[in-house]
Design a protein around this motif. Structure first.
Motif, mmCIF file in Angstrom:
data_model
loop_
_atom_site.group_PDB
_atom_site.id
_atom_site.type_symbol
_atom_site.label_atom_id
_atom_site.label_comp_id
_atom_site.label_asym_id
_atom_site.label_seq_id
_atom_site.Cartn_x
_atom_site.Cartn_y
_atom_site.Cartn_z
ATOM 1 N N SER A 357 0.823 -1.206 0.000
ATOM 2 C CA SER A 357 0.000 0.000 0.000
ATOM 3 C C SER A 357 0.860 1.259 0.000
ATOM 4 C CB SER A 357 -0.915 0.011 1.237
ATOM 5 O OG SER A 357 -0.144 0.259 2.416
ATOM 6 N N LYS A 358 0.217 2.397 -0.264
ATOM 7 C CA LYS A 358 0.923 3.680 -0.219
ATOM 8 C C LYS A 358 1.437 3.978 1.184
ATOM 9 C CE LYS A 358 -2.514 6.026 -1.873
ATOM 10 N NZ LYS A 358 -3.330 7.185 -2.322
ATOM 11 N N ASP A 359 0.780 3.423 2.191
ATOM 12 C CA ASP A 359 1.206 3.676 3.566
ATOM 13 C C ASP A 359 2.615 3.157 3.830
ATOM 14 O OD1 ASP A 359 -1.230 4.864 4.254
ATOM 15 O OD2 ASP A 359 -2.145 2.945 4.718
ATOM 16 N N ALA A 360 3.045 2.168 3.059
ATOM 17 C CA ALA A 360 4.376 1.584 3.279
ATOM 18 C C ALA A 360 5.461 2.297 2.482
ATOM 19 C CB ALA A 360 4.362 0.099 2.916
ATOM 20 N N ASP A 361 5.098 3.207 1.571
ATOM 21 C CA ASP A 361 6.098 3.831 0.706
ATOM 22 C C ASP A 361 7.190 4.550 1.495
ATOM 23 O OD1 ASP A 361 4.823 2.898 -1.518
ATOM 24 O OD2 ASP A 361 3.941 4.824 -2.096
ATOM 25 N N GLY A 362 6.790 5.337 2.477
ATOM 26 C CA GLY A 362 7.770 6.092 3.257
ATOM 27 C C GLY A 362 8.716 5.184 4.018
ATOM 28 N N VAL A 363 8.192 4.089 4.534
ATOM 29 C CA VAL A 363 9.019 3.141 5.278
ATOM 30 C C VAL A 363 10.033 2.481 4.352
ATOM 31 C CG1 VAL A 363 8.986 0.994 6.587
ATOM 32 C CG2 VAL A 363 7.233 2.724 6.997
ATOM 33 N N ILE A 364 9.579 2.089 3.154
ATOM 34 C CA ILE A 364 10.471 1.446 2.186
ATOM 35 C C ILE A 364 11.577 2.407 1.765
ATOM 36 C CG2 ILE A 364 10.564 0.552 -0.171
ATOM 37 C CD1 ILE A 364 7.732 -0.615 0.357
ATOM 38 N N ALA A 365 11.223 3.664 1.533
ATOM 39 C CA ALA A 365 12.229 4.658 1.168
ATOM 40 C C ALA A 365 13.201 4.905 2.311
ATOM 41 C CB ALA A 365 11.547 5.962 0.755
ATOM 42 N N LYS A 366 12.698 4.927 3.535
ATOM 43 C CA LYS A 366 13.556 5.131 4.696
ATOM 44 C C LYS A 366 14.558 3.996 4.835
ATOM 45 C CE LYS A 366 13.396 6.022 9.683
ATOM 46 N NZ LYS A 366 12.510 6.150 10.880
ATOM 47 N N ALA A 367 14.158 2.802 4.438
ATOM 48 C CA ALA A 367 15.059 1.651 4.502
ATOM 49 C C ALA A 367 16.116 1.697 3.408
ATOM 50 C CB ALA A 367 14.251 0.358 4.405
ATOM 51 N N GLY A 368 16.007 2.670 2.491
ATOM 52 C CA GLY A 368 16.994 2.807 1.432
ATOM 53 C C GLY A 368 16.613 2.125 0.142
ATOM 54 N N PHE A 369 15.395 1.588 0.077
ATOM 55 C CA PHE A 369 14.928 0.928 -1.133
ATOM 56 C C PHE A 369 14.064 1.892 -1.949
ATOM 57 C CE2 PHE A 369 16.112 -2.497 1.627
ATOM 58 C CZ PHE A 369 16.685 -3.427 0.769
ATOM 59 N N ILE A 370 13.560 1.419 -3.059
ATOM 60 C CA ILE A 370 12.824 2.276 -3.981
ATOM 61 C C ILE A 370 11.371 1.836 -3.976
ATOM 62 C CG2 ILE A 370 12.664 3.070 -6.368
ATOM 63 C CD1 ILE A 370 15.727 2.125 -6.489
ATOM 64 N N ASP A 371 10.511 2.681 -3.437
ATOM 65 C CA ASP A 371 9.103 2.329 -3.308
ATOM 66 C C ASP A 371 8.404 2.459 -4.653
ATOM 67 O OD1 ASP A 371 7.648 5.080 -3.512
ATOM 68 O OD2 ASP A 371 9.283 5.448 -2.094
ATOM 69 N N LEU A 372 7.148 2.059 -4.688
ATOM 70 C CA LEU A 372 6.386 2.066 -5.936
ATOM 71 C C LEU A 372 5.597 3.350 -6.137
ATOM 72 C CD1 LEU A 372 5.052 -1.600 -5.962
ATOM 73 C CD2 LEU A 372 7.189 -0.691 -6.886
ATOM 74 N N GLY A 373 5.844 4.354 -5.293
ATOM 75 C CA GLY A 373 5.185 5.638 -5.463
ATOM 76 C C GLY A 373 5.589 6.299 -6.777
ATOM 77 N N ILE A 374 4.747 7.199 -7.278
ATOM 78 C CA ILE A 374 4.955 7.811 -8.597
ATOM 79 C C ILE A 374 5.861 9.034 -8.486
ATOM 80 C CG2 ILE A 374 3.809 8.943 -10.534
ATOM 81 C CD1 ILE A 374 1.363 7.209 -9.951
ATOM 82 N N SER A 375 6.925 9.037 -9.300
ATOM 83 C CA SER A 375 7.826 10.181 -9.409
ATOM 84 C C SER A 375 7.619 10.860 -10.759
ATOM 85 C CB SER A 375 9.283 9.730 -9.269
ATOM 86 O OG SER A 375 9.523 9.129 -8.019
ATOM 87 N N ARG A 376 8.104 12.082 -10.845
ATOM 88 C CA ARG A 376 7.898 12.899 -12.044
ATOM 89 C C ARG A 376 9.245 13.477 -12.476
ATOM 90 N NH1 ARG A 376 2.902 17.110 -12.452
ATOM 91 N NH2 ARG A 376 3.464 18.209 -14.376
ATOM 92 N N ARG A 377 9.534 13.437 -13.796
ATOM 93 C CA ARG A 377 10.830 13.934 -14.278
ATOM 94 C C ARG A 377 10.621 14.768 -15.547
ATOM 95 N NH1 ARG A 377 15.945 10.016 -14.832
ATOM 96 N NH2 ARG A 377 16.079 10.554 -12.614
ATOM 97 N N GLU A 378 11.288 15.919 -15.579
ATOM 98 C CA GLU A 378 11.238 16.784 -16.761
ATOM 99 C C GLU A 378 11.928 16.106 -17.946
ATOM 100 O OE1 GLU A 378 12.920 21.172 -18.199
ATOM 101 O OE2 GLU A 378 13.172 20.500 -16.110
ATOM 102 N N GLN A 379 11.360 16.279 -19.138
ATOM 103 C CA GLN A 379 11.968 15.758 -20.370
ATOM 104 C C GLN A 379 12.606 16.932 -21.113
ATOM 105 O OE1 GLN A 379 9.784 11.971 -21.832
ATOM 106 N NE2 GLN A 379 8.183 13.506 -21.651
ATOM 107 N N ALA A 380 13.787 17.274 -20.694
ATOM 108 C CA ALA A 380 14.432 18.497 -21.177
ATOM 109 C C ALA A 380 15.041 18.304 -22.566
ATOM 110 C CB ALA A 380 15.515 18.929 -20.190
#
Length: 530
Positions: A357-380
């Motif tokens: 779930s989204k509730d676990a995203d912060g915990v996974i990131a804190k552990a140093g792993f890459i969660d499944l939350g959505i990131s956004r990147r400019e296409q320069a």
């Protein structure tokens, strides 16, 4: 293991332990013990004094020291013996997941339940025991969890023999393992109800921080690990022997690494490579030797120098979170939890549901792993993708499609959400449904009228025009599935599709792994330029 709800916080740790000989005399309690951490950062010797509030208390020349029991295991006759046999939920398998992520996942799950987690390392190497107590530690016991971290292979052997309810793996289950479990009554191990992607991870090739090498190609890594390349001077470094390190046979990390490096070729690993059991040991050895080379999960670099990896087509990818989420880094992998269909109770299911779930995203990131939350990147326009689309060496027809993509791309950011398909199939892979739910939530929060495009790509097999038609068809399919899944939640967005076929590959089309990466539908969202 039971707790008195009136003094659970005070006695939680004591209720979890028993001593082998019952009430021990003070002379035994004063015996010497050693406290060791899995990563080698703690190695203390002293006289055992007490175990209280999840802490060991030992007497040393510096006085009495308190060491958190979740950081170390105790060695010595005077160490407390933890009652692991009565744990409610047994979790076994990959040390990448078990040591790197599971302690924080359990603690995060406890917070999710408004409970308190008592997490301790047992006397068994790579094993932790956690107990959850409700009402912030003052209520009733919720459950206990025993996590045994060894290798991914053990995830499936313990599910098969019934000694674990949850298996942790840093690779996908193999067909033979899935068949054995199915024949044992465990159900379809690759169904969405039993196979759970909890995070993505990059296998990072690491060297000593003082090593001048910044990148290695897959071909060079293949030569090094097969023994054809033995000296750093052969890959642009100094004249020194490469001190090669790998993982034990059966490790999921090793299996993924070798499959990415050797591809469909049978791995022929050099016999002189040092073999270690875990990620922490790998990083420690590399940090101690200026000429060492190894590989670890993204969360285990521990100050070692991460190298960029260049694929066979000359595409260099740095192991960052966005490239891992899009699954376009050459040494990327998924991290899994598995369960049997015939042996999962409500408590186990609730924990598994939390981990994805989204509730676990912060915990996974804190552990140093890459969660499944959505990131956004400019296409320069000055980015690597834009430069590739301006390649003057392609024919005029293909170049026209590339310019068309470039003119469209500059008005959009790319989201990390990327949908993929099996060869010749219109069926999304096992991560697709989970990504669909997260994308619906993300897009629901966007302003009315926001432009969203689903942009399809294919591998390089087949005719150019046919591939472009196929890529647009798949983009239409994903857009339709999102509209059906989200309904009115995304009705106020301006959604459209594009298909560019085989141009802008993220990987090489020379093997199935690369072709799988290229068969994708990206999600672009209207750029918010200042």
């Amino acid at each position: 293991m039971f707790f008195n709800k009136y003094n659970a916080r005070q006695i939680a740790a004591r209720a979890l332990i028993t001593f082998a000989a019952g009430a021990l005399p003070m002379s035994v309690l004063a015996d010497e013990v050693t406290l060791k951490s899995a990563d080698g950062t703690v190695n203390l010797v002293g006289e055992f004094v007490d175990f209280v509030d999840d802490n060991y208390v030992i007497r040393t020349g510096l006085g009495d020291l308190r060491i958190a029991a979740n950081r170390v295991r105790c060695e010595g006759d005077a160490c407390p013996v933890f009652d692991t046999a009565t744990a409610d939920i047994q979790i076994a398998g990959s040390d990448t997941v078990g040591l790197g992520m599971m302690p924080l996942l359990i603690s995060g799950y406890a917070s999710h339940l408004n409970a308190e987690a008592s997490v301790i390392a047992t006397e068994t190497r790579g094993q932790i025991l956690a107990n959850l107590v409700g009402d912030g530690g003052f209520g009733d016991e919720i459950g206990s969890y025993l996590v045994t971290s060894t290798s991914s292979g053990d995830a499936f052997s313990t599910l098969l023999d019934g000694t674990a309810q949850i298996g942790m793996s840093s690779r996908r289950i193999r067909p033979a393992e899935a068949r054995a479990l199915r024949d044992n009554g465990a159900g379809n191990m690759v169904s969405a109800e039993q196979e759970h992607v909890i995070a993505v991870d990059s296998l990072v090739v690491i060297t000593h921080p003082e090593n001048p090498i910044k990148e290695l190609s897959l071909e060079q890594l293949r030569g090094i690990y097969s023994g054809a390349i033995t000296n750093w001077s052969e890959v642009g470094g100094g004249d020194a022997e490469i001190k090669l390190i790998t993982r034990v046979d059966g490790s999921g990390t090793r299996a993924v690494f070798e499959s990415r490096i050797f591809g469909e070729i049978e791995p022929s690993l050099v016999s002189t490579a040092a073999v270690v059991e875990g990620n922490n040991e790998m990083a420690a050895m590399v940090n101690e030797d200026p000429f060492a080379l190894g590989y670890v999960g993204y969360a285990f670099q521990r100050g070692a120098k991460a190298l960029s990896v260049v694929n066979e087509c000359g595409i260099s990818v740095t192991p960052d979170a966005f490239s891992a989420k899009t699954e376009e880094y050459a040494l990327q992998r998924r991290l899994y939890l598995y369960n049997r269909s015939d042996a999962i109770d409500a408590s186990t299911q609730d924990f598994v549901d939390y981990t994805v779930s989204k509730d676990a995203d912060g915990v996974i990131a804190k552990a140093g792993f890459i969660d499944l939350g959505i990131s956004r990147r400019e296409q320069a326009l000055d980015g690597a993708r834009a430069r590739a689309l301006l390649d003057p060496n392609v024919d005029a027809y293909e170049g026209g499609v590339m310019r068309e993509m470039l003119s469209e791309m500059v008005d959009y950011d790319r989201l990390s959400t990327t949908f993929r398909f099996a060869t010749g199939s219109s069926r999304l892979d096992e991560r697709g449904l989970l990504d669909m739910a997260r994308l619906a939530d993300f897009l629901e929060a966007q302003p009315e009228g926001t432009k969203v495009r689903f942009v399809g790509f294919t591998d390089g097999v087949g005719a150019f025009d046919s591939n472009r038609t196929l890529s647009e068809s798949r983009a239409n399919q994903v857009m339709a599935e999102l509209a059906a899944f989200a309904g009115d939640r995304v009705a106020n967005l301006e959604m459209g599709v594009s298909g560019f076929g085989e141009i802008a590959p993220s990987a090489c089309n020379i093997n199935e792994n690369g072709r799988t990466i290229n068969r994708r539908v990206e999600v672009w969202i209207e750029a918010a330029r200042g």
